[in-house]
Each structure stands twice: as structure tokens, then as C-alpha cells.
Design a protein around this motif. Structure first.
Motif, PDB file in Angstrom:
ATOM      1  N   LEU A 115       0.813  -1.213   0.000  1.00  0.00           N
ATOM      2  CA  LEU A 115       0.000   0.000   0.000  1.00  0.00           C
ATOM      3  C   LEU A 115       0.850   1.270   0.000  1.00  0.00           C
ATOM      4  N   ARG A 116       2.047   1.198   0.523  1.00  0.00           N
ATOM      5  CA  ARG A 116       2.933   2.368   0.505  1.00  0.00           C
ATOM      6  C   ARG A 116       3.378   2.726  -0.906  1.00  0.00           C
ATOM      7  N   ARG A 117       3.173   1.826  -1.854  1.00  0.00           N
ATOM      8  CA  ARG A 117       3.575   2.081  -3.243  1.00  0.00           C
ATOM      9  C   ARG A 117       2.388   2.430  -4.149  1.00  0.00           C
ATOM     10  N   VAL A 118       1.208   2.578  -3.571  1.00  0.00           N
ATOM     11  CA  VAL A 118      -0.007   2.919  -4.314  1.00  0.00           C
ATOM     12  C   VAL A 118      -0.206   4.428  -4.226  1.00  0.00           C
ATOM     13  N   PRO A 119      -0.510   5.103  -5.352  1.00  0.00           N
ATOM     14  CA  PRO A 119      -0.792   6.540  -5.268  1.00  0.00           C
ATOM     15  C   PRO A 119      -1.916   6.807  -4.256  1.00  0.00           C
ATOM     16  N   ASP A 149      -8.059  -0.035   2.224  1.00  0.00           N
ATOM     17  CA  ASP A 149      -6.630   0.271   2.288  1.00  0.00           C
ATOM     18  C   ASP A 149      -6.355   1.288   3.390  1.00  0.00           C
ATOM     19  N   LEU A 150      -7.167   2.331   3.437  1.00  0.00           N
ATOM     20  CA  LEU A 150      -6.992   3.358   4.465  1.00  0.00           C
ATOM     21  C   LEU A 150      -7.196   2.777   5.859  1.00  0.00           C
ATOM     22  N   ARG A 151      -8.196   1.896   6.004  1.00  0.00           N
ATOM     23  CA  ARG A 151      -8.430   1.264   7.297  1.00  0.00           C
ATOM     24  C   ARG A 151      -7.215   0.459   7.724  1.00  0.00           C
ATOM     25  N   THR A 152      -6.634  -0.274   6.791  1.00  0.00           N
ATOM     26  CA  THR A 152      -5.440  -1.066   7.105  1.00  0.00           C
ATOM     27  C   THR A 152      -4.294  -0.169   7.541  1.00  0.00           C
ATOM     28  N   LEU A 153      -4.026   0.876   6.781  1.00  0.00           N
ATOM     29  CA  LEU A 153      -2.917   1.776   7.114  1.00  0.00           C
ATOM     30  C   LEU A 153      -3.148   2.479   8.448  1.00  0.00           C
ATOM     31  N   SER A 192      -5.100   1.477  10.961  1.00  0.00           N
ATOM     32  CA  SER A 192      -5.053   0.482  12.038  1.00  0.00           C
ATOM     33  C   SER A 192      -3.612   0.125  12.398  1.00  0.00           C
ATOM     34  N   GLN A 193      -2.735   0.170  11.426  1.00  0.00           N
ATOM     35  CA  GLN A 193      -1.322  -0.129  11.661  1.00  0.00           C
ATOM     36  C   GLN A 193      -0.511   1.132  11.979  1.00  0.00           C
ATOM     37  N   GLN A 194      -1.208   2.279  12.044  1.00  0.00           N
ATOM     38  CA  GLN A 194      -0.606   3.577  12.357  1.00  0.00           C
ATOM     39  C   GLN A 194       0.556   3.917  11.425  1.00  0.00           C
ATOM     40  N   VAL A 195       0.302   3.732  10.136  1.00  0.00           N
ATOM     41  CA  VAL A 195       1.297   4.016   9.108  1.00  0.00           C
ATOM     42  C   VAL A 195       0.966   5.347   8.441  1.00  0.00           C
ATOM     43  N   ALA A 196       1.914   6.261   8.466  1.00  0.00           N
ATOM     44  CA  ALA A 196       1.815   7.543   7.758  1.00  0.00           C
ATOM     45  C   ALA A 196       0.513   8.282   8.080  1.00  0.00           C
ATOM     46  N   LEU A 197       0.154   8.327   9.345  1.00  0.00           N
ATOM     47  CA  LEU A 197      -1.110   8.942   9.745  1.00  0.00           C
ATOM     48  C   LEU A 197      -1.284  10.377   9.256  1.00  0.00           C
ATOM     49  N   PRO A 198      -0.250  11.196   9.215  1.00  0.00           N
ATOM     50  CA  PRO A 198      -0.464  12.561   8.715  1.00  0.00           C
ATOM     51  C   PRO A 198      -0.935  12.612   7.261  1.00  0.00           C
TER      52      PRO A 198
END
Length: 141
Positions: free
Chosen positions: A36-40, A48-52, A54-60
Motif C-alpha cells: 500500500l505504501r507504493r499505491v498513489p 486500504d486506508l483502514r489497514t494503514l 489500524s497499523q498507524q502508518v503515515a497517519l499525517p
């Protein structure tokens, strides 16, 4: 900086450093997050947003996208159940909301507009989580 102006860019581009490929023993979830970090940003869907989130990835970068979806349809079923993206967003640490007081306030208003019947259909504890978010002092959001 308006993070929504960078919808054509990926998290690897806007949230440095770029992540290395996952290890051969990585879980499916870890592989998914790396992918997902490689998807525009503009192509990330609700699940995808829920996954990111939930994993606290790139929240800003992902919180503003999630809130823009939630304002129109707070109880959207991203993947698991109605309201799952909303619950992921309100469950992040309060510090993640500090750069976005206006988004936090707008999300708070959207939550308050959710009918009681819809909130009652959420998983156990979810309505309380929404209430905690809504009742947090504005200075915390």
C-alpha cells in the motif's frame, strides 16, 4: 502543506524514508502494508486506508483521506463491518489529530450526526469509542 494535493504520489514518496521490501518471513499484513505504501494516495480505497490507519502508518497523510470519506458516509463498510474505517480513525492516538484540529472537529460533527440506530449496530465497545472521540477536549484533537 495540503496533503490532499499529493494524491498522485505514494506514501513512499511523501513519507520518507522509502521502506525496504518485506522480509521473506513477513506476515500477509506486513506485505499488504508495504504494498500500500507504493499505491498513489488517490487510489487508496476505504479498506486500504483502514489497514494503514489500524497499523498507524503515515497517519499525517492517510487520516485526511479517511476523514474526507467519513464526512459523507460515516458508517461506510470498508472491509469488516459498517463504520470500521471510522472506528480505526477515532482509535488512533490523540497526538495524531493535533496537526488537524479542523478535521477532528469536522469528524466529531459527522459522528454526532450518526443515528442512534446505526451506532447501536456497531460491534461491542464501538459506540463508546465514538463517544470518547466526540467528548475529548478540542485541545487534544
Amino acid at each position: 502543506m495540503d496533503r490532499l494535493l499529493h494524491l498522485h504520489r505514494t506514501l513512499d514518496e511523501v513519507d520518507p524514508p522509502r521502506w525496504r521490501p518485506p522480509g521473506s518471513d513477513a506476515t500477509q499484513l506486513v506485505r499488504k502494508v508495504h504494498q500500500l505504501r507504493r499505491v498513489p494516495l488517490g487510489e487508496l480505497g476505504p479498506a486500504d486506508l483502514r489497514t494503514l490507519i489500524s497499523q498507524q502508518v503515515a497517519l499525517p497523510h492517510v487520516l485526511p483521506l479517511a476523514v474526507s470519506l467519513r464526512l459523507d458516509e460515516p458508517m461506510l463498510d470498508a472491509y469488516f463491518h459498517p463504520g470500521d474505517l471510522l472506528l480505526a480513525a477515532v482509535s488512533v492516538p490523540a497526538a495524531a489529530w493535533q496537526p488537524f484540529p479542523d478535521l477532528g472537529a469536522r469528524l466529531r460533527s459527522a459522528i454526532q450526526a450518526v443515528p442512534d440506530a446505526a451506532a447501536a449496530d456497531l460491534p461491542r465497545g464501538a459506540a463508546e469509542e465514538l463517544t470518547r472521540f466526540v467528548t475529548r477536549p478540542a485541545s487534544v484533537l
